[in-house]
Design an enzyme around this catalytic site. Sequence first.
Site, short mmCIF file in Angstrom:
data_model
loop_
_atom_site.label_atom_id
_atom_site.label_comp_id
_atom_site.label_asym_id
_atom_site.label_seq_id
_atom_site.Cartn_x
_atom_site.Cartn_y
_atom_site.Cartn_z
N ARG A 384 86.08 38.83 18.03
CA ARG A 384 87.39 38.92 18.68
C ARG A 384 87.51 37.99 19.90
O ARG A 384 86.57 37.34 20.31
CB ARG A 384 87.71 40.36 19.08
CG ARG A 384 87.85 41.32 17.92
CD ARG A 384 88.37 42.67 18.38
NE ARG A 384 88.57 43.59 17.25
CZ ARG A 384 88.99 44.84 17.37
NH1 ARG A 384 89.26 45.32 18.57
NH2 ARG A 384 89.17 45.60 16.31
N ASN A 420 83.35 37.95 13.32
CA ASN A 420 84.12 39.11 12.92
C ASN A 420 85.48 39.09 13.61
O ASN A 420 85.56 38.96 14.83
CB ASN A 420 83.38 40.40 13.32
CG ASN A 420 84.18 41.64 13.00
OD1 ASN A 420 84.42 41.96 11.83
ND2 ASN A 420 84.62 42.36 14.03
N GLU A 421 86.54 39.17 12.81
CA GLU A 421 87.90 39.25 13.33
C GLU A 421 88.19 38.13 14.33
O GLU A 421 88.71 38.35 15.42
CB GLU A 421 88.14 40.63 13.95
CG GLU A 421 88.02 41.74 12.93
CD GLU A 421 88.18 43.14 13.51
OE1 GLU A 421 88.31 43.27 14.74
OE2 GLU A 421 88.17 44.11 12.72
N ASN A 422 87.82 36.92 13.93
CA ASN A 422 88.00 35.78 14.82
C ASN A 422 89.44 35.27 14.88
O ASN A 422 89.73 34.30 15.59
CB ASN A 422 87.05 34.65 14.40
CG ASN A 422 85.60 35.10 14.42
OD1 ASN A 422 85.01 35.28 13.36
ND2 ASN A 422 85.05 35.33 15.59
N ARG A 459 84.26 38.28 8.29
CA ARG A 459 85.26 39.28 7.94
C ARG A 459 86.53 39.03 8.75
O ARG A 459 86.48 38.83 9.95
CB ARG A 459 84.76 40.69 8.21
CG ARG A 459 85.81 41.72 7.80
CD ARG A 459 85.60 43.10 8.35
NE ARG A 459 86.81 43.88 8.12
CZ ARG A 459 87.83 43.95 8.98
NH1 ARG A 459 87.78 43.29 10.12
NH2 ARG A 459 88.91 44.66 8.69
#
Length: 815
Positions: A384, A420-422, A459
């Site tokens: 994030r 993750n969730e970039n 992801r």
Amino acid sequence: MKRKIAALALCLATVCQAERLNENWDYLKGDIGGPWEALRENLERKGKPENIPVWDKVTLPHCFNAWDAVDPDVTYYQGPGWYRTFIDIKNPLKNGRTLLHFEGAGQKTEVYVGLTPVGKHVGGYDEWTVDITDAVSKHRKDKELIEKYKGKIPIIVRCDNTRDLEMMPSDLSDFNVYGGLYRYVNLNYVPALSLGLRKVDAKVDVAGAEGVVTVSADLYNPTGIQSAEAEIELRAPNGSMVVTKKVKVDASKTTVSLCEFKVQQPLLWSPEEPNLYTCVVRLKSEAGVSEEQDQIGFRHFEFLKNGPFMLNGKRLLLRGTHRHEDHAGVAAAMTEDMIRTEMEMMKEMGVNFIRLGHYQQSLIVLEECDRLGILVWEEIPWCRGGIGGEVYKEQGRRMLRNMIAQHYNHPSVIIWGLGNENDWPGDTPDFDEAAVRNYMIELNTLSHELDPDRKTAIRRCEFCKDVVDVYSPSIWAGWYRGKFTDYKASTKKAVDGVDHFFHAEWGASNHARRHSETPDQNLEAVGGGSTDERDGDASLYGGPPRVSKDGDWSETYACNLIDWHLKEQETMPYLTGSAYWPFKDFSTPIRPENPVPYVNQKGVVERDFRKKEAFYVFQSYWTVEPMVHIYGATWPTRWGKAGEAKLVKVYSNCDEVELFLNGKSLGKKKRDSQNFPAAGLRWRVKFKGGENNVEAVGFKNGKQIKDNVTWGYETREWGKPAILEVTTFRDSENQTWVEVLLNDKHGVPCLDATAFVRFSLVGDGRLVDNLGTSTGANKVQVCNGRARIKVDANGGSSVVAVSSEGLKTQFISIK
């Protein structure tokens, strides 16, 4: 089972010189002026307490946030903390080196021997080592200090988890960025020439007929020894010798290739048979002997294009979950026994795959995955917030290099996760999609350079899904978006949209001990179709109708959602697999309004390992050993009208199950995975008022297995909560449970009540709280109108107050 302590180099001469430094540590929350103040306090505290900060005695592993991470009334601490210990250092080796090996410390760490800085590290999750040999020698020259410390060497460590936009992971992440020495610290003695990291590459052909092993190693040679000899042994899973080699070593090199050899008909590693070979490397030189051993496995795998996952030439449906390094009462400071218990529970549930979210985890976890046969996706903590500057990006590169180097030899690892969730912005004023993509390309290239054989994955970052080998989109059918019946269609569309697909993260928040007679109530407005979680969907307020906001957060609904997903997966031949999010409830700073504040409650076990009902749903699909479980073991009282038929579900992998009510058979039913819910093992049952005993008997392969529950049945209707009824019952000699039940004005229990209650205490005892569990929180939503907490009497008496908004506070004495 005792685990070999891994480090830069551990075994030398004829004795393994490695010691975990667990005992005799002091900890100070907050900052001091430097290491001298840590020593000054030790020298001068007696008689001068007013001028000296207070240090606490602790053991390692230790986390700053063992309690405050789930305290409903504070924001968890982020800042510096100091540790100190005084140790005997007696290196038996002539010219040997003395090393401190950190298995992980959060998040920025500085290390001192006395006043001498000896090393620093940025990043809370990878291993690192500092050589303290010269600093120890320097300290010993100060005779006055040596005399004051009685010959012991002061080790001082400063850890800091202060918010930093130029450090991974982002504080926007849905987990705590913990601080402290929350993994083991080891003292190691090594020869002047010793082995560092070993790279043992084990490959096997598709037929599994021949394996090839190549062995290389890093050397640690600070004194410049020129030559050495290496002995390499490979031992079979049963301990028998397979191969021995001797080679000359040019010790002037930093990295050396040692040998390559073939193994005929190797025993393959798989979840069903996790066969592990042992590779021993022994380095001999004028400095002595350095010996290391690694466990390796032979296996080959493939993700078919738009199709399933293959292991050793056969399709394997990856049945997975996720793990955060987090536990009740210790936060990230999980002991080896705790970690082993957790991993064995996963295997008991039927797991054959795990995604380690969202950072490199303890080496103990990887060793357990190798031993138990659990395939691994492990990732760096780029999570994030967008992307920072060069300092930020260099940390990501360094952590990727370290993760691959440190965990390369584990046969369980098949995927290196890059992020993750970039696509989630927030750490900078502007979100630069192009910069995120370019950095993802860079990391993907680096990963394949370091390890050409394993896959890369991310992801949820649609504009990077073509960069990595395996992509996992956001599919949260039935929770953040859509209905769980949308799962199959959403997944098939995603499978067709990339070459290699995996479904990481799905599930439902469920407040442990909360059950429902009508789990789908209030969900009529939830639309179908889209299952893609978006920013804000986790909020309990505003936005479109969704189960995460409008549902009851019951275990009942979560079990139905899981049941549907698992039944559908059995009819999806193209599916590689999925990983449920997560295995265990964990703390998070961004969910203060959850039923247990600051806890992500999607786990199938609570934060203290207590199983929720969902555990048994997975077992019924994923395990072979006969099991049977009646839904509702923690549901004390069911409700409805007199004579009304209520649903009883049995989760079992048995071929057939018979149900009994108060000793009378209600008939047998055969299991059919496609007969939703509970694979057809469900009965409509009419309970009598008061107590009812229900027993299920499962039949499989000539075996019988049983489960039973006792439920009360309430037929009276209730109004609004009006009275707090507080009772106690003894748990042990020193501990007592305090339980509150919300009743209406007529004294009828409000069995669907969900109000928050507060527990507080004055007196000699203490509440057993801040555990982040349904029964270990001083502020908690009730489960079916009731809540409880434990009180430790401490040999005295106390008064516990129980309150809930709008109701009269109640008090009860504990002795």
